[in-house]
Enzyme design. Structure first.
Site, PDB file in Angstrom:
ATOM      1  N   TRP A   1      31.631 -55.076 143.270  1.00  0.00           N
ATOM      2  CA  TRP A   1      31.846 -53.695 142.841  1.00  0.00           C
ATOM      3  C   TRP A   1      33.247 -53.422 142.330  1.00  0.00           C
ATOM      4  O   TRP A   1      33.530 -52.332 141.855  1.00  0.00           O
ATOM      5  CB  TRP A   1      31.536 -52.719 143.970  1.00  0.00           C
ATOM      6  CG  TRP A   1      32.038 -53.100 145.349  1.00  0.00           C
ATOM      7  CD1 TRP A   1      31.274 -53.581 146.371  1.00  0.00           C
ATOM      8  CD2 TRP A   1      33.374 -53.005 145.857  1.00  0.00           C
ATOM      9  NE1 TRP A   1      32.071 -53.822 147.478  1.00  0.00           N
ATOM     10  CE2 TRP A   1      33.352 -53.464 147.187  1.00  0.00           C
ATOM     11  CE3 TRP A   1      34.590 -52.574 145.313  1.00  0.00           C
ATOM     12  CZ2 TRP A   1      34.485 -53.517 147.992  1.00  0.00           C
ATOM     13  CZ3 TRP A   1      35.727 -52.626 146.099  1.00  0.00           C
ATOM     14  CH2 TRP A   1      35.673 -53.090 147.424  1.00  0.00           C
TER      15      TRP A   1
ATOM     16  N   LYS B   1      22.315 -59.461 139.381  1.00  0.00           N
ATOM     17  CA  LYS B   1      22.255 -58.348 140.332  1.00  0.00           C
ATOM     18  C   LYS B   1      23.665 -57.818 140.563  1.00  0.00           C
ATOM     19  O   LYS B   1      24.493 -58.467 141.182  1.00  0.00           O
ATOM     20  CB  LYS B   1      21.671 -58.781 141.677  1.00  0.00           C
ATOM     21  CG  LYS B   1      21.333 -57.561 142.572  1.00  0.00           C
ATOM     22  CD  LYS B   1      21.268 -57.899 144.042  1.00  0.00           C
ATOM     23  CE  LYS B   1      22.601 -57.865 144.714  1.00  0.00           C
ATOM     24  NZ  LYS B   1      23.222 -56.503 144.781  1.00  0.00           N
ATOM     25  N   PRO B   2      23.952 -56.613 140.064  1.00  0.00           N
ATOM     26  CA  PRO B   2      25.263 -56.014 140.331  1.00  0.00           C
ATOM     27  C   PRO B   2      25.318 -55.439 141.741  1.00  0.00           C
ATOM     28  O   PRO B   2      24.294 -55.305 142.418  1.00  0.00           O
ATOM     29  CB  PRO B   2      25.358 -54.902 139.281  1.00  0.00           C
ATOM     30  CG  PRO B   2      23.932 -54.504 139.033  1.00  0.00           C
ATOM     31  CD  PRO B   2      23.112 -55.759 139.203  1.00  0.00           C
ATOM     32  N   ALA B   3      26.507 -55.086 142.189  1.00  0.00           N
ATOM     33  CA  ALA B   3      26.662 -54.444 143.496  1.00  0.00           C
ATOM     34  C   ALA B   3      25.890 -53.135 143.517  1.00  0.00           C
ATOM     35  O   ALA B   3      25.804 -52.426 142.506  1.00  0.00           O
ATOM     36  CB  ALA B   3      28.136 -54.196 143.785  1.00  0.00           C
TER      37      ALA B   3
ATOM     38  N   SER C   1      32.727 -61.939 148.440  1.00  0.00           N
ATOM     39  CA  SER C   1      33.526 -62.307 149.597  1.00  0.00           C
ATOM     40  C   SER C   1      33.211 -63.723 150.050  1.00  0.00           C
ATOM     41  O   SER C   1      32.180 -64.308 149.692  1.00  0.00           O
ATOM     42  CB  SER C   1      33.252 -61.333 150.745  1.00  0.00           C
ATOM     43  OG  SER C   1      31.913 -61.488 151.207  1.00  0.00           O
TER      44      SER C   1
ATOM     45  N   GLU D   1      32.853 -67.871 143.228  1.00  0.00           N
ATOM     46  CA  GLU D   1      34.221 -67.371 143.083  1.00  0.00           C
ATOM     47  C   GLU D   1      34.392 -66.309 144.150  1.00  0.00           C
ATOM     48  O   GLU D   1      33.860 -65.207 144.036  1.00  0.00           O
ATOM     49  CB  GLU D   1      34.443 -66.812 141.667  1.00  0.00           C
ATOM     50  CG  GLU D   1      35.917 -66.729 141.273  1.00  0.00           C
ATOM     51  CD  GLU D   1      36.621 -65.520 141.819  1.00  0.00           C
ATOM     52  OE1 GLU D   1      37.373 -65.678 142.814  1.00  0.00           O
ATOM     53  OE2 GLU D   1      36.442 -64.429 141.281  1.00  0.00           O
TER      54      GLU D   1
ATOM     55  N   CYS E   1      40.693 -59.759 143.929  1.00  0.00           N
ATOM     56  CA  CYS E   1      40.854 -60.960 144.759  1.00  0.00           C
ATOM     57  C   CYS E   1      42.156 -61.687 144.467  1.00  0.00           C
ATOM     58  O   CYS E   1      42.515 -62.619 145.192  1.00  0.00           O
ATOM     59  CB  CYS E   1      39.659 -61.892 144.600  1.00  0.00           C
ATOM     60  SG  CYS E   1      39.227 -62.251 142.890  1.00  0.00           S
TER      61      CYS E   1
END
Length: 463
Positions: free
Chosen positions: A148, A172-174, A224, A245, A279
């Protein structure tokens, strides 16, 4: 307003459950998104599988033209895409339009050209009486899951190399930020055959169904470390390739020969960009003891001057805000500025600078994913490397010094996939982005990413 899946070239509503879409600047619900379950995931995967043979059979030049057309469509639709991105992330609109969208178009154009530059070993007679050559082929249907923090950019980072290599995708997006991925798929449908790009919306359960589906040959995740471990375990059951990643916890090594004020300003910019939800954010400052106190004061002054809602947006959700506030409340560090929620509406956090931490402290070992900076002193190059490498993640780091000999030495010793010198954060489509250790494996961007979405076949012909 209900945001729908995009399957086989068209929007696809489901009669099942929906989840709320919340404006993180206000905390108020403004719409709903479908939550896909087995039937919807299967429909998207089957559409991608049906489209794969024809798309895989296109020439690199044909794929190049399609990606160039998609980049042009994205630029022409910039305002609408920015509306969706800002509404669901709370990002500063000028940053989306002036920074993120141009990068997305540039990355599409890079992979358009890269599609025509995949190399293989030279054909030759490596065994007497036989000629060998190599083929680079698309992998097949790719399951892709994005986070996201950069919904549009991460979608582009995923689909561009996959499509350039001749694969089809189900993305599939957040669940909190689905709209820009759906808009991207709709734009792709104007220049690509139906089923080449599909988007399914939903929660972790949806992602699990996608990963466990028997058809996809590869799973690519940005998320994550915990999510990466779950995906790797689920993908192992069907021996899928994985491209992970994952999270970072970037050290920022500041030596005693820098312009302290200018360095502090740059570091705070890199820590607060996108509210620190990056990140590679400049999270852990390691300061030479000769400049530690001066740098700490300069970081505090620079961070205190940043205004949430003006200079950067909110955290993504109440859950993310609660997580960060929990990290701060459990810490025994000295808080020099921030450390609290900003205002009563939305999910804003004050820029925060802390010192007095041990290497084992939770705030050092865990990625805050927020505008939070920890400051630790060091006395020698060896100690700086020990502190920098002393976390599980290995995505990105930066070194701030004028000493070129030190740069040559320390860039080799830092256990991170990206190392910046006297800057922190820029990316280039031509250069790989990815980490080591708990930050996962596989590269985004660059020719390395394109190769990750291919398989290599040896062909041998007897004379």
């Amino acid at each position: 307003m209900i945001v729908a899946n995009f399957i086989n070239g068209a929007p696809s509503l489901t009669a099942g459950e929906t989840s709320p879409l919340v404006d993180p600047t206000t905390g108020e619900e403004f719409g709903r998104a479908v939550v896909s379950r087995a039937a919807e995931v299967d429909a998207a995967v089957r559409a991608a599988a049906a489209a794969f043979p024809a798309w895989a059979g296109t020439t690199p030049g044909e794929r190049q033209l399609a990606l160039l057309d998609l980049a042009a469509l994205l630029e022409a639709s910039a305002e609408a895409v920015a509306d969706a991105e800002v509404r669901e992330t709370g990002k500063i609109r000028s940053v989306v339009l002036g920074d993120e969208l141009p990068q997305c178009a540039d990355q599409l154009r890079f992979f358009a050209g890269a599609a025509r530059a995949l190399g293989t070993g030279a054909a030759g007679e490596y065994l007497p009486g036989h000629t060998s050559y190599q083929r680079r082929e698309p992998v097949g249907v790719i399951a892709q899951i994005t986070p996201w923090n950069y919904p549009l950019m991460m979608a582009v980072w995923k689909i561009a190399p996959a499509l350039a290599a001749g694969n089809t995708v189900v993305l599939k997006p957040a669940e909190t930020t689905p709209s820009s991925a759906v808009l991207l798929a709709a734009l792709a449908a104007e220049v690509l055959p139906a089923g080449v790009v599909n988007v399914v919306l939903g929660d972790r359960g949806t992602g699990r169904l996608l990963v466990e589906h028997p058809v996809p040959a590869m799973v690519s995740l940005t998320g994550s470390t915990r999510a990466g471990a779950e995906v790797a375990r689920a993908a192992a059951a069907t021996v899928k390739r994985t491209h992970l990643e994952l999270g970072g916890n970037a050290p920022v090594l500041v030596f005693d020969d820098v312009d302290v004020t200018a360095t502090a300003a740059s570091v705070v910019d890199a820590a607060c960009y996108n509210a620190g939800q990056d990140c590679t954010a400049a999270t852990r400052v390691l300061a030479h003891s000769a400049v530690h106190d001066e740098l700490l004061a300069a970081l505090t002054a620079a961070a205190s001057a940043r205004v949430p809602g003006t200079d950067f947006g909110p955290l993504n959700s109440q859950a993310q805000l609660d997580r960060v506030l929990g990290l701060l409340s459990r810490s025994r560090a000295t808080v020099h500025c921030g450390g609290k929620r900003h205002g009563s509406a939305g999910f804003f956090l004050e820029p925060t600078v802390l010192s007095g931490l041990d290497q084992s402290d939770e705030l050092v070992q865990a990625e805050p994913f927020a505008p939070v900076i920890t400051v630790q002193p060091f006395d020698s190059d060896d100690e700086a490397i020990t502190l920098a490498n002393g976390v599980p993640q290995g995505l990105a780091a930066s070194i701030w010094t004028r000493d070129t000999r030190r740069v040559a030495s320390l860039t080799a010793r830092l256990d991170f996939g990206v190392v910046w010198v006297n800057t922190h954060g820029p990316v280039a489509a031509e250069m790989p982005h990815g980490g080591f250790g708990a930050s996962g494996y596989g590269k985004d961007l660059s020719m390395h990413s394109l190769e990750d979405y291919t398989r290599v076949k040896h062909v041998m012909i007897a004379h």
